[in-house]
Every structure is written in structure tokens, then in C-alpha cells.
Design a protein around this motif. Structure first.
Motif, PDB file in Angstrom:
ATOM      1  N   PRO A  50     -43.853  -3.559 -37.382  1.00 32.00           N
ATOM      2  CA  PRO A  50     -45.122  -3.653 -36.822  1.00 32.00           C
ATOM      3  C   PRO A  50     -46.143  -2.644 -37.455  1.00 32.00           C
ATOM      4  O   PRO A  50     -45.981  -1.778 -38.043  1.00 32.00           O
ATOM      5  N   ALA A  51     -47.479  -2.737 -37.259  1.00 28.97           N
ATOM      6  CA  ALA A  51     -48.354  -1.840 -37.762  1.00 28.97           C
ATOM      7  C   ALA A  51     -48.030  -0.475 -37.251  1.00 28.97           C
ATOM      8  O   ALA A  51     -47.708   0.054 -36.093  1.00 28.97           O
ATOM      9  N   GLY A  52     -48.424   0.546 -38.152  1.00 24.99           N
ATOM     10  CA  GLY A  52     -48.190   1.927 -38.083  1.00 24.99           C
ATOM     11  C   GLY A  52     -46.830   2.392 -38.275  1.00 24.99           C
ATOM     12  O   GLY A  52     -46.605   3.614 -37.625  1.00 24.99           O
ATOM     13  N   PHE A  53     -46.008   1.716 -38.839  1.00 25.76           N
ATOM     14  CA  PHE A  53     -44.606   2.088 -38.877  1.00 25.76           C
ATOM     15  C   PHE A  53     -44.242   2.798 -40.054  1.00 25.76           C
ATOM     16  O   PHE A  53     -43.045   3.215 -40.391  1.00 25.76           O
ATOM     17  N   GLY A  54     -45.269   3.003 -41.018  1.00 23.51           N
ATOM     18  CA  GLY A  54     -45.028   4.026 -42.152  1.00 23.51           C
ATOM     19  C   GLY A  54     -44.612   3.147 -43.504  1.00 23.51           C
ATOM     20  O   GLY A  54     -43.739   3.728 -44.042  1.00 23.51           O
ATOM     21  N   LYS A  55     -44.787   1.931 -43.450  1.00 26.56           N
ATOM     22  CA  LYS A  55     -44.002   0.931 -44.358  1.00 26.56           C
ATOM     23  C   LYS A  55     -44.448   1.487 -45.623  1.00 26.56           C
ATOM     24  O   LYS A  55     -44.030   1.462 -46.840  1.00 26.56           O
ATOM     25  N   SER A  60     -44.762   4.463 -50.874  1.00 24.04           N
ATOM     26  CA  SER A  60     -45.605   5.007 -51.863  1.00 24.04           C
ATOM     27  C   SER A  60     -44.649   6.533 -52.004  1.00 24.04           C
ATOM     28  O   SER A  60     -44.987   6.749 -53.451  1.00 24.04           O
ATOM     29  N   GLY A  61     -43.979   7.026 -51.071  1.00 24.48           N
ATOM     30  CA  GLY A  61     -43.198   7.976 -51.730  1.00 24.48           C
ATOM     31  C   GLY A  61     -42.100   7.859 -52.463  1.00 24.48           C
ATOM     32  O   GLY A  61     -41.715   8.654 -53.161  1.00 24.48           O
ATOM     33  N   TRP A  62     -41.422   6.328 -52.182  1.00 26.24           N
ATOM     34  CA  TRP A  62     -40.485   5.940 -53.276  1.00 26.24           C
ATOM     35  C   TRP A  62     -40.996   5.967 -54.573  1.00 26.24           C
ATOM     36  O   TRP A  62     -40.255   6.047 -55.591  1.00 26.24           O
ATOM     37  N   VAL A  63     -42.104   5.388 -54.909  1.00 21.95           N
ATOM     38  CA  VAL A  63     -42.768   5.181 -55.994  1.00 21.95           C
ATOM     39  C   VAL A  63     -43.056   6.638 -56.841  1.00 21.95           C
ATOM     40  O   VAL A  63     -42.927   6.943 -58.098  1.00 21.95           O
ATOM     41  N   ASP A 140     -47.495  -5.582 -51.257  1.00 21.23           N
ATOM     42  CA  ASP A 140     -47.748  -4.968 -49.885  1.00 21.23           C
ATOM     43  C   ASP A 140     -48.574  -5.630 -48.940  1.00 21.23           C
ATOM     44  O   ASP A 140     -49.731  -6.140 -49.457  1.00 21.23           O
ATOM     45  N   ASP A 141     -48.427  -5.699 -47.688  1.00 24.63           N
ATOM     46  CA  ASP A 141     -49.139  -6.432 -46.596  1.00 24.63           C
ATOM     47  C   ASP A 141     -48.943  -7.998 -47.052  1.00 24.63           C
ATOM     48  O   ASP A 141     -49.980  -8.703 -46.766  1.00 24.63           O
ATOM     49  N   VAL A 142     -47.792  -8.225 -47.091  1.00 25.69           N
ATOM     50  CA  VAL A 142     -47.413  -9.780 -47.547  1.00 25.69           C
ATOM     51  C   VAL A 142     -47.778 -10.827 -46.325  1.00 25.69           C
ATOM     52  O   VAL A 142     -47.802 -11.816 -46.927  1.00 25.69           O
ATOM     53  N   ILE A 191     -35.248  -3.251 -44.572  1.00 30.34           N
ATOM     54  CA  ILE A 191     -35.653  -2.037 -43.782  1.00 30.34           C
ATOM     55  C   ILE A 191     -36.492  -2.319 -42.623  1.00 30.34           C
ATOM     56  O   ILE A 191     -37.523  -3.062 -43.090  1.00 30.34           O
ATOM     57  N   ARG A 192     -36.229  -2.187 -41.344  1.00 33.50           N
ATOM     58  CA  ARG A 192     -36.731  -2.729 -40.282  1.00 33.50           C
ATOM     59  C   ARG A 192     -37.296  -1.492 -39.380  1.00 33.50           C
ATOM     60  O   ARG A 192     -37.258  -0.543 -39.717  1.00 33.50           O
ATOM     61  N   SER A 193     -38.077  -2.015 -38.209  1.00 39.91           N
ATOM     62  CA  SER A 193     -38.847  -1.065 -37.430  1.00 39.91           C
ATOM     63  C   SER A 193     -37.872  -0.275 -36.957  1.00 39.91           C
ATOM     64  O   SER A 193     -38.088   0.953 -36.893  1.00 39.91           O
TER      65      SER A 193
END
Length: 356
Positions: A50-55, A60-63, A140-142, A191-193
Motif C-alpha cells: 500500500p501507499a507509504g510503505f517505502g517502496k 532508491s537506496g538500492w540504486v 515505479d508506480d506501475v 517484496i510485499r507489505s
């Protein structure tokens, strides 16, 4: 690793859609999740919650940690729910990596206006193969891609993907592009919620980084109430940092907090049909919700379909218990819905409590 470097043609690299958002210095590094992304790369990685879970923050951190290979990043929006616009963005993201020399056929390809043919996809993928090393394509945001022809074109991309192409799909819902078939073959890493939710230890680290003074008891209450939801934790930390007395704030923190309510209204409720919002309001009266109880509370015989749709859409609801026949709203969403129900008509709340 290359990602959106400046030497690309036509100034494409400056388009913010082709770059992951910059991480905040206050963001917590999710080492356990980054390790999942680093090991055993699969043809498809699905980051779905869901929204706001840090996807987006996670990716971005991985990149930023420079994984092996080339990364093409595309941040999608509602305008990309169109085959032509979608593939224009995909071509732009690939060009922005700087890995395709000026003579590459990729720079000559034009995005199809409507129907995406296999010949176009094959020609693009031949250029991807020429890169040699792994090429990660992050969408992102698919979840914004819903047009049948746009979805069919992404499924075609998956079906014909060469071994060096690795697709990373991040969104609030799983796109219907043939992932179950790939999942059976072990070709999807997920990777899920439940994975993205902060652990108690990560919650403690975040609170310390934000310089929020919480007692151990208050920390556990905050963790339980947010269920590790990143946005909820961030909202709470900002409120306490702004001068709220920590213990008193945590004690009353729920979905009726104005910042939480604004977030849930904007990011969750507004996108849902009015009939679904009414269903959620009426069924929020119970912490644990069976299909039969949902039918009685909502006066809808299709309650099972609605509940399943909300779960599949990651609308802060999940199945719980043996047999997974019971549903439960996220605590902050449920308290938000209850507050809305009371404001709308307290008599309805009493009637629903009697029905339950």
C-alpha cells in the motif's frame, strides 16, 4: 553501474522521470531488504504494498548502492496509462542510461502510437542484449498502467525478455501481465507489505535518528498502532519533533490524527468508488471481519468480491487467521473509518454495533 548519466542524447538525462528520487539523510537504510535485492537476482522483482510503505525509498537506496549492471529508471504517472506515452517513457529511460552509443538503433526507434507489435519489442530487446551486462528496468508506480493495450505490451516485454534484462515492478497493486505463470517457474522475487513493514528494532532506529525521545513502552505502543507502516511512523515522529509531548501523543495517536487522516483520504479513499468507501465505513465497526458479517453490515451480497478486491489492491486490509477467511483493516485505517462514520451519523454506528 550506469543510471541516467549526462551524456545521453537530446537532454533526456535531465528528465526527473528517469532518476530515482533523492534519499533524505533521515531515511533509514533497510539493510535486510537491500540484501534481498542484492542476492539471487530474478528476471522479475515485484515490490508491492500500500501507499507509504517505502517502496520507492527502498529502490532508491538500492540504486544508490550501485548494483552490478546498468539501471534504467522510469517513474510512472497517470499519463502513462497509454501505450504510446508508456513506451516513449521506456525508450527515454533506456537512452538516459548512456549505455547506448549514438549509432545504436535504440535512438531511432519511435514509440508506437497505439498497438505495440512484437517486431518493435524484438528490435528494442536486441539493443538491450548488446549492452552485455545486466540491465535493470525499474518501473515505479506501475499500478497506474491499466489500459489493456499498455498491459499487453508489458506482458509481451516479459515474454520476450533476454537473459540480461531484469524487470523491477514497484506499485500498490500487482499488474495483470502474466506474473503467476512466471511465479510458478520461480522467476519472480517479491517484496510485499509484510516485508516492508518496519520491525520493532527498525522503528527504534528510526525514532532515534529523528531524535524523538520515546520510552520503551511508548515505542512499543507506536509500533503496534502503526503496524510498522513507514508513513505512519514518519508522521508520528514529525509531530513529536514539532513539540508534542511524546507519551501523550502516542497514547492518542490513531487514524483520526489530522495528518494521518489527510494521508489516508488522499492516498487511499479518494481513488475508490463511492460504493466501496461506504462499504468500508460500515464494515470498519469490527476488528475482525468475516465475509458473512461483512454482508450483513454492508447489505451487499458481493462482500466477498469487494473484500478480495480491496486486498488485491493493497487498500490496507489483509486476511488473517486459520484458513485466511477473516479480514482485518490496518489499525490506523480502521480508526480513521470509525471516526468518519461517527461524524457522518452516530446513529448508524450504534445500529451497526447492534448488527455485529
Amino acid at each position: 553501474m550506469a543510471v541516467g548519466i549526462e551524456e545521453t542524447p537530446a537532454g533526456l538525462a535531465v528528465d526527473p522521470r528517469f532518476h530515482p528520487p533523492a534519499a533524505s539523510a533521515l531515511d533509514l537504510t533497510r539493510d535486510r531488504l537491500l540484501e534481498v535485492l542484492r542476492r539471487d537476482a530474478a528476471p522479475v522483482t515485484l515490490v508491492c504494498a500500500p501507499a507509504g510503505f517505502g517502496k520507492t525509498s527502498l529502490l532508491s537506496g538500492w540504486v544508490a548502492q550501485a548494483p552490478e549492471g546498468t539501471i534504467a529508471w522510469l517513474s510512472l504517472d497517470r499519463h502513462d496509462n497509454d501505450p504510446g506515452r508508456l513506451w516513449s517513457g521506456l525508450l527515454g529511460a533506456l537512452r538516459a542510461t548512456g549505455r547506448f552509443p549514438p549509432g545504436s538503433r535504440l535512438h531511432e526507434l519511435l514509440a508506437p502510437a497505439d498497438e505495440v507489435e512484437s517486431g518493435f519489442v524484438d528490435e528494442l530487446l536486441r539493443e538491450v542484449v548488446s549492452v552485455g551486462e545486466p540491465l535493470w528496468l525499474v518501473l515505479d508506480d506501475v499500478e497506474v498502467v491499466r489500459h489493456p493495450k499498455a498491459l499487453a505490451s508489458l506482458e509481451l516485454l516479459l515474454q520476450r525478455a533476454p537473459s540480461n534484462l531484469r524487470l523491477v515492478l514497484s506499485g500498490r497493486a500487482e499488474p495483470p501481465i502474466g506474473l503467476p505463470r512466471l511465479r510458478v517457474r520461480g522467476a519472480v522475487r517479491e517484496i510485499r507489505s509484510q516485508d516492508l513493514a518496519f520491525t520493532l528494532d527498525e522503528t527504534s532506529q528510526l525514532v532515534r535518528r529523528r531524535e524523538v525521545g520515546l520510552s520503551e513502552t511508548d515505542l512499543e505502543v507506536l509500533y503496534t498502532r502503526t503496524e510498522g507502516w513507514a508513513a505512519g511512523l514518519q508522521i508520528a515522529c514529525m509531530a513529536v519533533s514539532g513539540g508534542e509531548e511524546p507519551g501523550a501523543f502516542v497514547a492518542r495517536f490513531d487514524g483520526d490524527d489530522h495528518q494521518v487522516a489527510d494521508y489516508l483520504l488522499t492516498e487511499v479513499m479518494t481513488a475508490l468508488p463511492a460504493a466501496t468507501r461506504r462499504f468500508m465505513l460500515r464494515t470498519s465497526i469490527c476488528a475482525d471481519l468475516s465475509v458473512g458479517l461483512a454482508e450483513r453490515l454492508s447489505d451487499r451480497m458481493d462482500a466477498a468480491r469487494v473484500l478480495n478486491g480491496l486486498e488485491q489492491g493493497n487498500a490496507f486490509i489483509r486476511r488473517v487467521g486459520r484458513g485466511r477467511a477473516t479480514y482485518r483493516y490496518h489499525d490506523l485505517l480502521r480508526t480513521f473509518l470509525l471516526a468518519e462514520l461517527r461524524r457522518d451519523d452516530p446513529r448508524v454506528e450504534r445500529e451497526l454495533q447492534h448488527t455485529a
